[in-house]
Write an enzyme that holds these catalytic residues in place. Structure first.
Site, mmCIF file in Angstrom:
data_model
loop_
_atom_site.group_PDB
_atom_site.id
_atom_site.type_symbol
_atom_site.label_atom_id
_atom_site.label_comp_id
_atom_site.label_asym_id
_atom_site.label_seq_id
_atom_site.Cartn_x
_atom_site.Cartn_y
_atom_site.Cartn_z
ATOM 1 N N GLU A 44 41.904 52.955 43.387
ATOM 2 C CA GLU A 44 42.499 54.262 43.114
ATOM 3 C C GLU A 44 43.909 54.321 43.705
ATOM 4 O O GLU A 44 44.090 54.017 44.885
ATOM 5 C CB GLU A 44 41.619 55.360 43.736
ATOM 6 C CG GLU A 44 40.217 55.388 43.133
ATOM 7 C CD GLU A 44 39.183 56.028 44.051
ATOM 8 O OE1 GLU A 44 39.536 56.452 45.167
ATOM 9 O OE2 GLU A 44 37.999 56.063 43.652
ATOM 10 N N LEU B 214 38.802 57.683 39.141
ATOM 11 C CA LEU B 214 38.413 58.034 40.506
ATOM 12 C C LEU B 214 36.887 58.014 40.625
ATOM 13 O O LEU B 214 36.233 59.059 40.621
ATOM 14 C CB LEU B 214 38.961 59.432 40.831
ATOM 15 C CG LEU B 214 39.282 59.741 42.289
ATOM 16 C CD1 LEU B 214 40.054 61.053 42.375
ATOM 17 C CD2 LEU B 214 38.048 59.813 43.149
ATOM 18 N N GLU C 242 33.992 55.416 42.551
ATOM 19 C CA GLU C 242 33.782 54.166 43.293
ATOM 20 C C GLU C 242 32.676 53.307 42.686
ATOM 21 O O GLU C 242 32.783 52.076 42.659
ATOM 22 C CB GLU C 242 33.501 54.454 44.767
ATOM 23 C CG GLU C 242 34.729 54.890 45.559
ATOM 24 C CD GLU C 242 35.091 56.352 45.345
ATOM 25 O OE1 GLU C 242 34.284 57.074 44.725
ATOM 26 O OE2 GLU C 242 36.181 56.774 45.776
ATOM 27 N N GLN D 291 39.397 53.421 48.979
ATOM 28 C CA GLN D 291 40.522 54.130 49.595
ATOM 29 C C GLN D 291 40.309 54.410 51.081
ATOM 30 O O GLN D 291 41.204 54.217 51.892
ATOM 31 C CB GLN D 291 40.768 55.431 48.843
ATOM 32 C CG GLN D 291 42.141 55.995 49.059
ATOM 33 C CD GLN D 291 42.520 56.951 47.940
ATOM 34 O OE1 GLN D 291 41.934 58.024 47.808
ATOM 35 N NE2 GLN D 291 43.473 56.575 47.127
ATOM 36 N N HIS E 62 37.013 59.961 56.756
ATOM 37 C CA HIS E 62 38.183 59.078 56.730
ATOM 38 C C HIS E 62 38.283 58.199 57.973
ATOM 39 O O HIS E 62 39.321 57.597 58.209
ATOM 40 C CB HIS E 62 39.473 59.907 56.621
ATOM 41 C CG HIS E 62 39.670 60.584 55.303
ATOM 42 N ND1 HIS E 62 38.855 61.586 54.859
ATOM 43 C CD2 HIS E 62 40.603 60.401 54.329
ATOM 44 C CE1 HIS E 62 39.280 62.002 53.678
ATOM 45 N NE2 HIS E 62 40.335 61.305 53.330
#
Lengths: 425, 323
Positions: free
Chosen positions: B29, B58, B60, B82, B129
């Site tokens: 992405e 987008l 996975e 990402q 993240h």
């Protein structure tokens, strides 16, 4: 070789008659472009909940392409007749032979399971025409990505049927070379193979094997899946990836009405073939028990893919006559009257009637096929029973391509452990 | 080669692999024009084209699933996830397909995929993240799992991973992306090997990815107190370089495993078990673990209290030496 990125506009692809690669058209987007719902095949249909209200769930409806009625009467079709007419009588008899041999193989495998020789069997009973019709529409260079029920497609690709028994007998998890016959390993995770097929097709594009006009080069990929799989995110993602990449892949959905115990109404509010429109390419419903219609529709879709026109969604409307697998008991969730309705639509009987009435085959042909089927059954049985159990230590082989210390250590320990018992003896 | 960042080490490694083998393709992405959210693929689409540096939808699972198909067609896809916490939709394809296809086909099918995952915390990010999920993949037979800690390894190990016919999950420590270092002329050993980055005699610090730098700093600080710590960069989490780990522990008699991931059933647990089984009589103290607490990754304002740091490493060293 660059990949084709130009999107074909669904409205602008009439796909009537043989598909000829033409200049790609610009596809301006406006509201008026989105509204019409005629398919690329020119078939009218209604936007309704599921199928038309009041129509029994097991009726394919007027939009379903059928070339042969359950009674064996040929229905003319302006676009597809040419494809069927191009088949020689020998090829037409060959389709019958395929249907019968595939069913015989499947019956034998079910018997082998009942006798304890297979741990499980997923029968294709009732779906022979969907598989043989689509399988025979493929060319040598095309590639098929099956579920675990595509025994008929495997047959058409030339895969030794005994290879298919290995995983059900428990001697391997597949174990054939997919590239030998361009037939991928059976995939048990529902819907996963639709993405593998799409990725393979993206590779085909990068190899430049699309739209060259060379019959031996242009390549299509076909992804098999069932009605239940359409609920999986993987299938929707495959339709997205194939759509935006304009990839040469045909999504061949065998709607056999049942995902184990759940009827199609529990999987989808809309007819399955309608999905294609939302992803930007054509969808079509074909009578999955009509080998001629499946052959013609699939060939048209594969031709479109090979020539660079991108994906098609084919819904083959059929019925799973048997259980989901030998571990299943369909009497718990469906009524026998429904099965009786579909018995009347048997794919082999209708085709036999047509071959007889059009004098394309005679009694001696049918007798010869029956004899060949019996031979196949005997041979499959003998070779299944002769399949050896693998060595225990083979579980460490083929996990990695490159040397791996854990595999080496554990294999050595496994062998030493078993050798220690032999020493005691 | 001049000093470069860890991120650019991967970029130059990718570029070298793509120049060498036209079958190498990148998928992910925002990896095209943008160059990825960490700019690791910056400039590659411009030079190699959209067919080899593929901006994917987008999704996975879709990325991994189609990468499998590309590999079956003979390509060597390098997939960028990402962020660490975004890999889970692709988990099924990685575990059920990528890891098993070779065995399922009795060796007929190879899966030469590389799955790049920026991992770990310390950058003040929002949820999902900052995760360290390497143990899931290290637990899965059929995969190789590596983690780099410096620009040199980043440059060379990404090329080794791409050249491998096995699937490799390639972890990149995102908070070290901008750390600079020299890139040497060739790789330090084969993929699957560990490296002793600092020799010592008192305690072995075993770490990978972002914690290698933390351990090197701890060793520096400990030296001022007269303690000699050895730092082993594991580099490969599956397989573990057992020989290198055991050799170090046999020398020092003490081991502290350091990772950001939660300790329960993490790499530290496996290493502790291995050392106990193979080097029991060399041990002066139990193998200790310093890792994330066994909680979901916390909000960034308190992440520093979750993450192992120099003091927590030295605290474990003290406890080990106190035995």
């Amino acid at each position: 070789m660059p990949v084709r990125h130009t999107q074909r506009c669904v409205r602008d692809v009439p796909r009537s008659g043989p598909v000829t690669p033409g200049p790609e058209k610009e596809c301006p987007v406006s509201d008026s472009d989105v509204a019409p719902l005629e398919t690329a095949y020119g078939v009218q249909h209604h936007v309704t909940r599921a199928d038309a209200p009041g129509r029994p769930a097991h009726e394919g409806g007027p939009e379903m392409v059928q070339l042969l009625t359950p009674e064996g009467e040929r229905v003319p079709h302006a676009e597809l007749d040419a494809i069927v007419d191009a088949l020689s009588d020998e090829a037409l008899r060959g389709l019958y032979r395929d249907l019968v041999l595939v069913r015989r193989f499947d019956t034998e495998a079910t018997a082998l399971q009942r006798q304890g020789e297979l741990g499980l069997w997923a029968s294709l009973l009732g779906q022979e025409a969907a598989q043989v019709g689509s399988g025979r529409a493929m060319r040598r260079q095309d590639y098929a990505f099956p579920t675990y029920r595509e025994h008929g497609v495997a047959w058409c690709r030339g895969v030794d049927p005994v290879n298919l028994l290995g995983m059900f007998r428990g001697v391997n998890h597949g174990g054939w070379d997919p590239n030998e016959k361009n037939f991928h390993l059976y995939t048990i995770i529902i819907g996963a193979q639709t993405l593998h097929a799409t990725g393979y097709a993206m590779g085909v594009q990068r190899d430049g094997d699309v739209g060259t006009g060379d019959e031996r080069r242009d390549t299509a990929v076909i992804a098999y899946f069932g009605d239940g799989a359409t609920s999986q995110g993987d299938v929707s993602e495959a339709l997205v990836f194939a759509g935006v990449n304009n990839s040469p892949v045909v999504f061949f959905c065998q709607n056999n009405q049942w995902a184990i115990s759940e009827p199609n109404e529990k999987q989808s509010r809309a007819p399955l073939w309608h999905r294609a429109r939302g992803f930007g390419f054509p969808g079509i419903r074909v009578d999955g028990n009509d080998v001629l219609a499946v052959y013609a529709v699939t060939q048209q879709a594969l031709d479109a893919a090979r020539s660079g026109q991108g994906p098609t969604f084919v819904e083959a409307f059929t019925y799973r006559m048997g259980a989901h697998t030998t571990s299943d008991d369909p009497t718990k969730y469906r009524v026998s009257a429904e099965v009786e309705v579909w018995k009347h639509r048997d794919p082999i009987e209708r085709y036999k009637r047509w071959l007889l009435t059009t004098q394309r085959a005679d009694a001696s042909f049918f007798e010869a096929v029956e004899a060949e089927a019996d031979e196949l059954g005997t041979s499959v049985r003998e070779r299944c029973l002769a399949m050896p159990d693998p060595d225990g230590s083979s579980m460490f082989d083929h996990v990695y391509a490159d040397p791996h210390p854990v595999m080496a250590r554990e294999k050595a320990a496994f062998e030493a452990y078993h050798a220690s018992f032999e020493e005691v003896r | 080669m001049a000093a470069t960042t860890l991120a650019k080490g991967i970029t130059t490694g990718l570029r070298a692999a793509m120049e060498k083998d036209p079958k190498v393709v990148l998928m992910g992405e925002d990896i095209g024009k943008l160059g990825g959210v960490f700019r690791v693929t910056e400039g590659l689409q411009k030079d190699f084209g959209e067919d080899r540096v593929i901006d994917t939808p987008l999704a996975e699972a879709g990325i991994l699933g189609t990468a499998i198909g590309m590999a079956l067609r003979g390509y060597r896809p390098v997939v960028e996830i990402q962020f660490d916490g975004f890999v889970y939709p692709a988990f099924d394809h990685i575990v059920s397909q990528v890891a098993k296809l070779r065995a399922r086909s009795l060796g007929y099918v190879a899966m030469p995929l590389v799955i790049r995952i920026p991992f770990g915390g310390g950058i003040g990010a929002v949820e999902h993240h900052s995760e360290s999920n390497e143990a899931y993949f290290a637990h899965t037979a059929g995969l190789r799992v590596v983690a780099v800690s410096n620009p040199h390894d980043a440059h060379w190990m990404i090329q080794q991973a791409i050249a491998s016919d096995d699937p490799v999950v390639f972890y990149e420590p995102k908070r070290r992306y901008w750390d600079k270092g020299e890139v040497g002329d060739g790789p330090d050993g084969a993929l699957g090997t560990a490296r002793v980055l600092r020799e010592g005699t008192d305690v072995s610090l075993l770490a990978y990815g972002p914690m290698v730098k933390t351990c090197l700093q701890a060793a520096e600080a400990a030296q001022e107190e007269g303690r000699s710590l050895e730092v082993v960069d594991l580099r490969s989490l599956s397989p573990l370089d057992g020989e290198a780990v055991l050799a170090s522990v046999r020398r020092t008699g003490r081991a502290v495993v350091v990772h950001e991931a939660s300790t329960f059933l993490g790499l530290g647990a496996e290493i502790a078990a291995m050392v106990t089984e193979e080097a029991f009589h060399h041990l002066e103290a139990p193998v200790l673990r310093v890792g994330g607490y066994n909680v979901p990754y916390p909000p960034s304002r308190i992440e520093e209290e979750f993450l192992p740091d120099l003091d927590r490493v030295l605290d474990a060293v003290d406890r080990s030496l106190a035995y």
